[in-house]
Design a protein around this motif. Structure first.
Motif, mmCIF file in Angstrom:
data_model
loop_
_atom_site.group_PDB
_atom_site.id
_atom_site.type_symbol
_atom_site.label_atom_id
_atom_site.label_comp_id
_atom_site.label_asym_id
_atom_site.label_seq_id
_atom_site.Cartn_x
_atom_site.Cartn_y
_atom_site.Cartn_z
ATOM 1 N N LYS A 224 0.816 -1.210 0.000
ATOM 2 C CA LYS A 224 0.000 0.000 0.000
ATOM 3 C C LYS A 224 0.852 1.262 0.000
ATOM 4 O O LYS A 224 0.529 2.240 -0.669
ATOM 5 C CB LYS A 224 -0.934 0.001 1.208
ATOM 6 N N ILE A 225 1.962 1.245 0.731
ATOM 7 C CA ILE A 225 2.787 2.443 0.828
ATOM 8 C C ILE A 225 3.398 2.803 -0.528
ATOM 9 O O ILE A 225 3.558 3.985 -0.862
ATOM 10 C CB ILE A 225 3.879 2.266 1.911
ATOM 11 N N ASP A 226 3.725 1.799 -1.354
ATOM 12 C CA ASP A 226 4.230 2.066 -2.706
ATOM 13 C C ASP A 226 3.140 2.664 -3.580
ATOM 14 O O ASP A 226 3.377 3.593 -4.354
ATOM 15 C CB ASP A 226 4.745 0.776 -3.346
ATOM 16 N N LEU A 227 1.932 2.109 -3.467
ATOM 17 C CA LEU A 227 0.811 2.613 -4.263
ATOM 18 C C LEU A 227 0.467 4.043 -3.847
ATOM 19 O O LEU A 227 0.188 4.889 -4.694
ATOM 20 C CB LEU A 227 -0.404 1.699 -4.085
ATOM 21 N N ASP A 228 0.517 4.317 -2.540
ATOM 22 C CA ASP A 228 0.241 5.672 -2.060
ATOM 23 C C ASP A 228 1.275 6.658 -2.607
ATOM 24 O O ASP A 228 0.931 7.779 -3.014
ATOM 25 C CB ASP A 228 0.269 5.710 -0.531
ATOM 26 N N CYS A 229 2.538 6.246 -2.623
ATOM 27 C CA CYS A 229 3.598 7.115 -3.138
ATOM 28 C C CYS A 229 3.397 7.370 -4.631
ATOM 29 O O CYS A 229 3.485 8.508 -5.096
ATOM 30 C CB CYS A 229 4.963 6.475 -2.890
ATOM 31 N N ALA A 230 3.105 6.319 -5.382
ATOM 32 C CA ALA A 230 2.882 6.454 -6.824
ATOM 33 C C ALA A 230 1.704 7.365 -7.113
ATOM 34 O O ALA A 230 1.754 8.216 -8.023
ATOM 35 C CB ALA A 230 2.655 5.079 -7.450
ATOM 36 N N ASN A 231 0.647 7.224 -6.339
ATOM 37 C CA ASN A 231 -0.533 8.042 -6.567
ATOM 38 C C ASN A 231 -0.277 9.503 -6.192
ATOM 39 O O ASN A 231 -0.799 10.418 -6.839
ATOM 40 C CB ASN A 231 -1.715 7.473 -5.780
ATOM 41 N N TRP A 232 0.529 9.736 -5.147
ATOM 42 C CA TRP A 232 0.873 11.118 -4.795
ATOM 43 C C TRP A 232 1.678 11.770 -5.921
ATOM 44 O O TRP A 232 1.412 12.918 -6.310
ATOM 45 C CB TRP A 232 1.690 11.149 -3.496
ATOM 46 N N LEU A 233 2.639 11.041 -6.474
ATOM 47 C CA LEU A 233 3.428 11.573 -7.580
ATOM 48 C C LEU A 233 2.538 11.864 -8.783
ATOM 49 O O LEU A 233 2.689 12.885 -9.456
ATOM 50 C CB LEU A 233 4.526 10.577 -7.962
ATOM 51 N N GLY A 234 1.604 10.952 -9.056
ATOM 52 C CA GLY A 234 0.697 11.155 -10.174
ATOM 53 C C GLY A 234 -0.193 12.374 -9.989
ATOM 54 O O GLY A 234 -0.391 13.155 -10.928
ATOM 55 N N ARG A 235 -0.737 12.530 -8.793
ATOM 56 C CA ARG A 235 -1.612 13.682 -8.531
ATOM 57 C C ARG A 235 -0.864 14.998 -8.706
ATOM 58 O O ARG A 235 -1.448 16.008 -9.112
ATOM 59 C CB ARG A 235 -2.179 13.605 -7.111
ATOM 60 N N ASN A 236 0.426 14.981 -8.400
ATOM 61 C CA ASN A 236 1.232 16.203 -8.515
ATOM 62 C C ASN A 236 1.957 16.313 -9.848
ATOM 63 O O ASN A 236 2.822 17.165 -10.017
ATOM 64 C CB ASN A 236 2.231 16.261 -7.353
ATOM 65 N N LYS A 237 1.596 15.423 -10.778
ATOM 66 C CA LYS A 237 2.129 15.462 -12.141
ATOM 67 C C LYS A 237 3.656 15.380 -12.176
ATOM 68 O O LYS A 237 4.315 16.048 -12.982
ATOM 69 C CB LYS A 237 1.633 16.705 -12.881
ATOM 70 N N ILE A 238 4.205 14.572 -11.288
ATOM 71 C CA ILE A 238 5.645 14.334 -11.283
ATOM 72 C C ILE A 238 5.941 13.161 -12.209
ATOM 73 O O ILE A 238 5.348 12.096 -12.062
ATOM 74 C CB ILE A 238 6.150 13.998 -9.859
ATOM 75 N N PRO A 239 6.801 13.321 -13.205
ATOM 76 C CA PRO A 239 7.100 12.226 -14.137
ATOM 77 C C PRO A 239 7.694 11.033 -13.399
ATOM 78 O O PRO A 239 8.511 11.192 -12.496
ATOM 79 C CB PRO A 239 8.092 12.840 -15.118
ATOM 80 N N ILE A 240 7.309 9.843 -13.808
ATOM 81 C CA ILE A 240 7.656 8.653 -13.042
ATOM 82 C C ILE A 240 7.944 7.474 -13.965
ATOM 83 O O ILE A 240 7.347 7.350 -15.039
ATOM 84 C CB ILE A 240 6.496 8.303 -12.077
ATOM 85 N N THR A 241 8.899 6.644 -13.563
ATOM 86 C CA THR A 241 9.135 5.342 -14.184
ATOM 87 C C THR A 241 9.158 4.315 -13.059
ATOM 88 O O THR A 241 9.876 4.497 -12.072
ATOM 89 C CB THR A 241 10.483 5.303 -14.935
ATOM 90 N N PHE A 242 8.365 3.261 -13.197
ATOM 91 C CA PHE A 242 8.395 2.184 -12.219
ATOM 92 C C PHE A 242 9.565 1.262 -12.533
ATOM 93 O O PHE A 242 9.661 0.719 -13.646
ATOM 94 C CB PHE A 242 7.093 1.384 -12.234
ATOM 95 N N VAL A 243 10.463 1.105 -11.571
ATOM 96 C CA VAL A 243 11.613 0.220 -11.732
ATOM 97 C C VAL A 243 11.415 -0.948 -10.765
ATOM 98 O O VAL A 243 11.557 -0.793 -9.560
ATOM 99 C CB VAL A 243 12.935 0.951 -11.432
ATOM 100 N N PHE A 244 11.053 -2.098 -11.316
ATOM 101 C CA PHE A 244 10.813 -3.274 -10.483
ATOM 102 C C PHE A 244 12.148 -3.939 -10.165
ATOM 103 O O PHE A 244 12.905 -4.315 -11.068
ATOM 104 C CB PHE A 244 9.869 -4.245 -11.189
ATOM 105 N N TYR A 273 -4.203 5.787 -12.699
ATOM 106 C CA TYR A 273 -3.458 6.327 -13.832
ATOM 107 C C TYR A 273 -4.228 6.051 -15.122
ATOM 108 O O TYR A 273 -4.543 4.896 -15.416
ATOM 109 C CB TYR A 273 -2.068 5.695 -13.928
ATOM 110 N N LYS A 274 -4.518 7.093 -15.859
ATOM 111 C CA LYS A 274 -5.235 6.922 -17.122
ATOM 112 C C LYS A 274 -4.404 6.142 -18.119
ATOM 113 O O LYS A 274 -4.915 5.320 -18.875
ATOM 114 C CB LYS A 274 -5.600 8.295 -17.695
ATOM 115 N N HIS A 275 -3.102 6.419 -18.140
ATOM 116 C CA HIS A 275 -2.170 5.717 -19.022
ATOM 117 C C HIS A 275 -1.144 4.973 -18.178
ATOM 118 O O HIS A 275 -0.756 5.441 -17.113
ATOM 119 C CB HIS A 275 -1.447 6.696 -19.958
ATOM 120 N N GLN A 276 -0.703 3.843 -18.673
ATOM 121 C CA GLN A 276 0.308 3.068 -17.955
ATOM 122 C C GLN A 276 1.641 3.813 -17.997
ATOM 123 O O GLN A 276 2.172 4.090 -19.070
ATOM 124 C CB GLN A 276 0.471 1.695 -18.629
#
Length: 307
Positions: A224-244, A273-276
């Motif tokens: 959940k903490i990863d998803l919360d972080c990803a969603n916060w970045l998305g809401r603030n329009k911070i560009p992101i790449t998921f590195v597994f 996220y509207k787009h992956q």
């Protein structure tokens, strides 16, 4: 502000039509259990599909898959849908290589400084990539693997050793930024809150930030903490790449494999996220994804430098 006009240009949309020349089996094979639904625009491509689309004779299933595929690949600047070929898609990712991809080799790296406030970070206007993740995600190990030097980033069996914003200058031209891990770091609650506050301040005010590389542990189910972080970045329009990370690890017993955990994480991300976003599989042990990640970073960086 530059952070909007330049940095956030990297929230590129995916291509609008799946090129007829590309076969679905060229996409990374992350298994999806559900049946494709043309009404679900956030759905990933079905892993078993392997046919080439032909507009004159496509079946309804193929047409549905074509609609869904437009949400799967990350298309960088300078690439048109009709130009994409199979060998332009990086293995183990959804990332298309475009004309801005260049020399991705790391020839030298040096530690520049540690900062406990965003305003204390280097001010030389060089582009930078921020590494972020849970305290035991393997962030320092991945940084060391990328630069092929031991102890460039501090590694420890005790999570939470990175407590400052650390800048490493690569090839005298761009930065890797090692940010404090979040989650269950070995620190007081007050310290964790401070880390969160100044890290968010860095994201919101750092106009040289090209992209955040959000590290996700693929050896465990979605957190959940990863998803919360990803969603916060998305809401603030911070560009992101998921590195597994830790994609080489196979848990014993009934635990899921890394590719299954990645699939589950992506399904949850699609809810917000509207787009992956771009994503890539890596392992600091086997070297999986190292060169591909650096190539992805090179095309984002080169585009940023040309804007």
């Amino acid at each position: 502000m530059q952070v909007v006009s330049k940095c956030r240009l990297f929230n590129f949309h995916l291509f609008s039509i799946f090129p007829q020349s590309i076969k679905l089996n060229s996409l990374p094979k992350i298994p999806i259990s559900q049946t494709p639904n043309p009404k679900n625009h956030h759905f990933c491509i079905h892993a078993s599909a392997s046919r080439t689309f032909k507009s004159s004779s496509a079946t309804s299933a193929e047409a549905s898959a074509s609609i869904l595929a437009k949400k799967v690949l990350f298309m960088p600047p300078g690439v048109e849908p009709e130009d994409i070929t199979e060998d332009m898609i990086l293995p183990g990712s959804n990332i298309v290589v475009g004309p801005y991809a260049g020399d991705a080799k790391i020839k030298e790296v040096e530690f520049v400084k540690s900062s406990n406030r965003p305003k204390d970070c280097p001010k030389d206007e060089r582009p930078e990539f921020a590494m972020l993740g849970r305290s035991n995600v393997g962030k320092s190990s991945l940084i060391n693997a990328l630069v092929k030097k031991k102890e460039v980033a501090l590694t420890s069996k005790k999570p939470g050793k990175t407590q400052l914003i650390n800048h490493f200058l690569v090839n005298k031209s761009w930065y890797i930024v090692d940010l404090p891990g979040y989650g269950f770091a070995n620190a007081s609650e007050a310290a964790r809150m401070d880390w969160s506050s100044f890290t968010k301040g860095y994201f919101l005010n750092r106009d040289t930030l090209v992209s955040v590389l959000l590290l996700i542990d693929a050896s465990v189910p979605p957190q959940k903490i990863d998803l919360d972080c990803a969603n916060w970045l998305g809401r603030n329009k911070i560009p992101i790449t998921f590195v597994f990370t830790k994609c080489d690890k196979m848990k014993g017993g009934k635990a899921k494999r890394p590719d299954q955990n990645i699939r589950d994480f992506q399904e949850l991300i699609r809810q917000n996220y509207k787009h992956q976003p771009p994503w890539i599989m890596t392992s600091s042990v086997s070297g999986l994804g190292r060169d591909e990640l650096l190539l992805h970073m090179s095309q984002l960086r080169n585009y940023w430098n040309n804007e």
